[in-house]
Design an enzyme around this catalytic site. Structure first.
Site, PDB file in Angstrom:
ATOM      1  N   ALA A 476      89.151  36.636  54.219  1.00  0.00           N
ATOM      2  CA  ALA A 476      89.448  35.811  55.574  1.00  0.00           C
ATOM      3  C   ALA A 476      90.903  35.709  55.385  1.00  0.00           C
ATOM      4  O   ALA A 476      91.300  35.230  54.306  1.00  0.00           O
ATOM      5  CB  ALA A 476      88.521  34.693  55.999  1.00  0.00           C
ATOM      6  N   SER A 934      85.477  41.792  56.636  1.00  0.00           N
ATOM      7  CA  SER A 934      85.940  40.347  55.897  1.00  0.00           C
ATOM      8  C   SER A 934      84.850  39.392  55.984  1.00  0.00           C
ATOM      9  O   SER A 934      84.056  39.006  56.829  1.00  0.00           O
ATOM     10  CB  SER A 934      87.128  39.736  56.412  1.00  0.00           C
ATOM     11  OG  SER A 934      88.165  40.509  56.594  1.00  0.00           O
ATOM     12  N   CYS A 935      84.939  38.561  54.762  1.00  0.00           N
ATOM     13  CA  CYS A 935      83.968  37.368  54.796  1.00  0.00           C
ATOM     14  C   CYS A 935      85.022  36.369  54.083  1.00  0.00           C
ATOM     15  O   CYS A 935      86.039  36.645  53.992  1.00  0.00           O
ATOM     16  CB  CYS A 935      82.644  37.411  53.981  1.00  0.00           C
ATOM     17  SG  CYS A 935      82.836  38.175  52.233  1.00  0.00           S
ATOM     18  N   LYS A 936      84.339  35.370  53.534  1.00  0.00           N
ATOM     19  CA  LYS A 936      85.029  34.428  52.797  1.00  0.00           C
ATOM     20  C   LYS A 936      86.116  34.848  51.794  1.00  0.00           C
ATOM     21  O   LYS A 936      87.337  34.746  51.721  1.00  0.00           O
ATOM     22  CB  LYS A 936      84.401  33.197  52.370  1.00  0.00           C
ATOM     23  CG  LYS A 936      84.940  32.047  51.723  1.00  0.00           C
ATOM     24  CD  LYS A 936      84.312  30.735  51.548  1.00  0.00           C
ATOM     25  CE  LYS A 936      83.214  30.848  50.464  1.00  0.00           C
ATOM     26  NZ  LYS A 936      82.477  29.784  50.302  1.00  0.00           N
TER      27      LYS A 936
END
Length: 1017
Positions: A476, A934-936
């Site tokens: 992210a 995206s993720c974290k």
């Protein structure tokens, strides 16, 4: 030496089972009596534990021992009088110590036992025994049991070796089994195949690679293929041991061997159709099933008969077959990516006779550190320019001057900070991407997290067709080291918005937003007027009177537009406030030309050029002409030039006198351009003062937002450039794609998997602002001048406007170099440097347990608003795209149909509606856009998403058999490149999920057993 007496006493008093020997010994000890001194034999009770020899006064060991001897660097020898009287003695001699310790026993047998035990008690003796045993085992097995342990049959250490390579293999094979034996209960096994190789004259089997685990199957067909060789060829004398295991428990890795076969690559190449069917040899003399091995060569120009003839000669010279590869699958990635990891699979289609050859690639972008460095240099220059701009305001009233000094100090601190970070990044020598474990590292905060390309290529063996699917995976776009105490950028900007003055009553537009739009409008008009003035001079030399009149009319129109902008209330208010805040002084000395001097150009008349702030004091500002006078002078210059042109046209007699025309028009053009420049500079000056006043009292908040925004934008822009350059490499021969870029811009679809809960809410707020800033980025093509030339980032003259207007930052332009062969194919507008605009959209759906909490107890309004805003952008871009195409398709599966379905799902209230993500991804592919996920940290949830998308693409576009869907999904997640991504980031080949978390995941996003768990330490 140092020791803990209490711990030693505790060890000495433990039960007899902890000691290797204990008993009574006579020990010669010093005797200091009243009438006699010397050494006497005294009876003591001894206990040997490891290399510690304790002794007590008697067999009663309740008290502390009298002493302890450490049996290191000593020898045990018979005493000179070994048989003295009724006692049998021995001594302990330490190196470099003149004193010896003398002991005796009552029997010879007891003495020999003590000597034997004491001799092997030292660490040095144990080390020698270990070395001797290692040598004996190595002599018998040919393998050092410590440095080369045999492969285990009870654990899954095979996963540490996955056959990583950054080259396409010269030869590949796929494996299937038949009639495998079940376990003791008769159930079908969970087969796994591990391959070991030996290349003569080596004698040790080396683990080469392995397949995936197929659940509960007696006749498994393994999807993962095994590669051999490289661009130099493959050694056909390589012996291969293929061992089939039954995996009893994937979480712990418990498994047992079902059977094995041994063959050479030469056997495989010479077999009919390069296919072997072999019987498995198991530990028991029973039928263990069969294994089928089929191979192929990655070289279209090498005939199998040619390879077989060379193999059959048996000549050492031809043993290494030069299987030259013509495939360029990896070669297209090498200019842009490092450390490319590959995996190959072979899947069934609905037509059982047709197979899909699927290649997975994952690479680290070469831009991960380069683009942030370019941005930092650009921002350092912008901050220095901002300092100069604030200095040029001159000396102001004390209250305003305090804010002026505060802003200059803040900008100077930012310059220092950015230079320090730039030096760290320039000298960085670690991995070429930022690992997820370093997302909190402030030294690397401008580098995007875990930026990689995920590529899947699909080859239909029957149709000989190829498909490409690229996804940029990245963490992210958030300032993780700064945490989320005050929320993310979206919330912080709203807080700043509430502190700023409105442009008008009941207006939601702030004065800062209005000033940014105004400055950009002035810059646009200045550029257009300058171009028309040049055309005016050109027409005066080579055009007609009619053309001259038309161009003059256009100049007049644009100048009137500029004057109208100068009449705006916000600009007049800013000018009045600035004049009130100035510290006036007497007129400047005669040697300094006044602003109204006819002999000086307007550039020399500006106070910015003659007055600078130095040190901590400001020089008083000179008196300059009123703002109304500047506007009047500009209009007068236009009237003067227009009159000249009209006179020349109306008084024309006979042939046109070109030199006379140009000679009379040029001074008027120069004068007009100089006044336009003066207007532009003074507008910037007044708007700079307005920005200073608007941020009065909350400069610290402005600085926090600016810094955080820079970090997030650096992540976003680096990822965007990586995706755009990759997209160009795959479409470099497609003229329609370049036409699309010129007419409707580049479409960038970002898929988010963040929840609207806790810190991830702040991450999502950061990401939305970063993507909004991307809409002000423009791409420009330039001719490549050197090999592997990287994109160039620079600032535009325009400042960021719109919803999140920022007077402190200019828009960014990116120059992308293209090879001459590609550059020649560009439309004329792009070849001349026309801007390519970016249309970024974000669709976010949280899928983890925190998303469940947000849906039940929190608020998902932000996610819904983001998806609705992005839907509007998609619809607008789709209409422009379809209008560009003459024959747009309709019906089920068409772009219009997909957009309709997306509209329905976005506006439908449904928990974890991942259908939005699937539809958005499919629309992006049809729009030939750039895909991002995206993720974290782009490691775990991202892996689940991209693998699911890959299998859906195979099913929708390449007719993947429905019964293979789940197996293919598990295969990608357990044996594909995303598993390697977890290892590169945290050092463990496991996804960071636990069983409780996965209960809240949608079923298609759950990894197979054995691939997830604790990744700490």
């Amino acid at each position: 030496m140092r020791f803990n007496s209490k711990e030693l006493a505790f060890l000495a008093r433990q039960s007899s089972t902890h000691f290797s020997k204990e008993g009574v010994l006579w020990m010669k000890d010093k005797h200091d009596g009243l009438f006699k001194k010397g050494e006497v034999n005294v009876e003591r009770f001894f206990r040997l534990r490891g290399n510690l020899l304790f002794y007590f006064k008697s067999k009663d060991i309740k008290g502390d021992p009298q002493g302890v001897l450490i049996l290191e660097r000593c020898t045990i020898e018979l005493s000179a009088g070994a048989e003295t009287g009724e006692l049998f003695g021995f001594i302990i001699v330490y190196e470099g110590d003149g004193h010896t310790y003398q002991f005796a026993t009552e029997t010879e047998e007891e003495r020999d036992l003590w000597i034997q035990c004491l001799h092997i008690a030292s660490y040095e003796c144990l080390k020698m025994q270990l070395q001797s045993l290692r040598e004996q085992i190595q002599a018998r097995t040919g393998r050092d049991p410590i440095s080369q342990p045999p492969p285990t049959d009870t654990g899954m250490e095979y996963e540490t070796q996955s056959g990583n390579t950054d080259e396409d293999p010269a030869m590949e094979l796929c494996i299937s089994c038949e009639d495998l034996q079940g376990d003791s209960s008769g159930k079908a096994p969970n087969p796994l195949v591990v391959l070991y190789t030996i290349i003569p004259p080596q004698q040790n089997w080396i683990q080469h690679n392995h397949t995936e685990v197929v659940e509960k199957s007696r006749n498994p067909q393994f999807l993962k293929t095994i590669g051999f060789g490289n661009l130099n060829g493959v050694d056909t004398c390589t012996r291969v041991k293929l061992t089939v295991f039954h995996v009893k428990e994937r979480m712990t890795g418990t498994m047992s061997q079902l059977g094995q076969v041994i063959f050479t690559l030469q056997d495989l190449l010479m077999a009919p159709d390069m296919k072997l069917n072999l019987e498995l040899q198991g530990p028991d003399p029973v039928m263990n099933g069969h294994v089928t091995v089929m191979s192929w060569i990655n070289d279209n120009n090498l005939s199998i008969h040619d390879s077989q003839s060379r193999v059959s000669t048996g000549d050492e010279k031809h043993r290494l077959i030069a299987l030259r590869r013509r495939s360029k699958r990896i070669d297209t990635l090498r200019p842009m990516y490092n450390n490319i990891t590959t995996r190959t699979f072979r899947f069934d289609t609905t037509d059982g006779s047709v197979k899909l050859l699927v290649h997975e690639y994952m690479g680290e972008s070469k831009l991960s550190f380069d683009i942030p460095c370019q941005l930092l240099r650009m921002w350092v220059d912008e901050e220095k320019s901002k300092i100069t701009q604030l200095q040029e305001l001159g000396q102001l009233l004390p209250l305003v001057e305090a804010e002026q000094v505060s802003q200059i100090t803040t900008c100077a601190a930012t310059v220092s900070k950015y230079i320090d970070i730039l030096n760290i990044l320039a000298n960085y020598s670690g991995p070429q991407f930022k690992q997820s474990v370093k997302k909190g590292d402030k030294d690397l905060e401008f580098v995007p997290i875990n930026l990689h390309l995920q590529r899947m290529t699909v080859i239909n063996e029957a149709r000989n067709s190829t498909g490409w699917y690229d996804i940029i995976t990245v963490g992210a776009f958030t300032a993780y080291p700064h945490k989320y105490k005050h929320g993310g950028l979206r919330r912080m900007l709203q807080q700043q918005h509430d502190l700023l003055s409105a442009d008008a009553t009941l207006s939601r537009t702030t004065k800062i937003q209005r000033s940014c739009d105004l400055v950009n409008s002035v810059l646009d008009l200045k550029s257009v007027i300058s171009q028309y003035c040049e055309k005016l001079c050109h027409v005066a030399m080579a055009g007609t009177a009619e053309e001259l009149s038309i161009i003059m009319e256009r100049v007049s129109e644009k100048v009137r537009d500029l004057v109208q902008i100068c009449d705006s209330s916000i600009l007049q208010e800013a000018a009045d406030n600035y004049n009130e805040a100035k510290m006036e002084m007497s007129p400047p000395p005669k040697d300094i030309p006044s602003p109204t001097s006819q002999n000086s150009s307007p550039e020399d008349q500006t106070p910015e050029k003659a007055w600078k702030w130095t040190g901590s004091n400001f020089v008083q500002s000179p008196t300059v002409e009123p703002w109304e006078m500047t506007r009047v002078n500009t209009e007068a210059a236009l009237v003067c030039l227009s009159s000249m042109v009209e006179d020349l046209i109306s008084n024309k007699a006979g042939p046109m006198d070109r030199p006379k025309w140009l000679g009379e028009i040029s001074p008027g053009v120069i004068k007009l351009k100089s006044f336009i420049e003066l207007v532009s500079q003074r507008v910037k000056l007044f708007m700079s003062f307005l920005n200073l006043r608007e941020n009065q009292g909350h400069i610290q908040l402005m600085h926090m937002i600016k810094y955080r925004r820079d970090v997030c934008f650096s992540h976003a822009l680096t990822s965007l450039i990586a995706g755009f350059t990759t997209n160009l490499a795959t479409c470099d021969n497609d003229k329609q794609y370049f036409t699309q870029l010129a007419h409707v811009g580049v479409f960038a679809e970002f898929e988010g998997l963040l929840s609207c809960y806790g810190d991830e809410m702040g991450m999502l707020e950061d990401m939305t602002v970063a993507l909004e800033d991307l809409s002000f980025v423009t791409f420009h093509f330039i001719l490549q001048t050197e090999y592997e030339q990287l994109p160039i980032v620079s600032s535009d003259s325009h400042i960021i406007s719109g919803m999140y207007a920022d007077f402190n930052r200019h828009r960014v332009r990116v120059e992308v170099p293209l090879p001459e062969a590609v550059f020649k194919k560009l439309p004329e507008s792009l070849a001349q440097g026309e801007a390519i605009h970016v249309i970024p959209v974000l669709f976010n759906v949280g899928i983890n347990e925190q998303a469940s909490l947000a849906e039940r107890f929190g608020d998902t309004t932000l996610q819904e608003k983001i998806n609705a805003e992005s839907l509007t952008k998609v619809m607008t871009y789709k209409e422009k795209y379809l209008s560009m195409l003459a024959d747009s398709k309709s019906g089920s599966g068409s772009l219009t149909d997909l957009c309709t379905k997306l509209h329905y799902n976005v506006n439908t209230k449904k928990n974890k509606n991942t259908e939005i993500l699937s539809l958005a991804a499919e629309i992006c592919r049809k729009l030939r856009g750039i895909r991002f996920t995206s993720c974290k940290s782009a490691k775990d949830r991202t892996a689940m998403s991209v693998t699911l998308e890959q299998v859906r693409n195979l099913q929708q576009e390449h007719d993947l058999a429905s019964h293979v869907f789940s197996q293919a999904l598990d295969c990608f997640r357990s044996e594909g490149v995303r598993r390697e991504n977890t290892y590169k980031n945290v050092g463990v080949k496991k996804y960071a999920f636990n069983a409780l978390q996965l209960m809240y995941f949608p079923k298609p996003y759950r990894p197979p057993n054995g691939t997830y768990g604790n990744v700490q330490g």
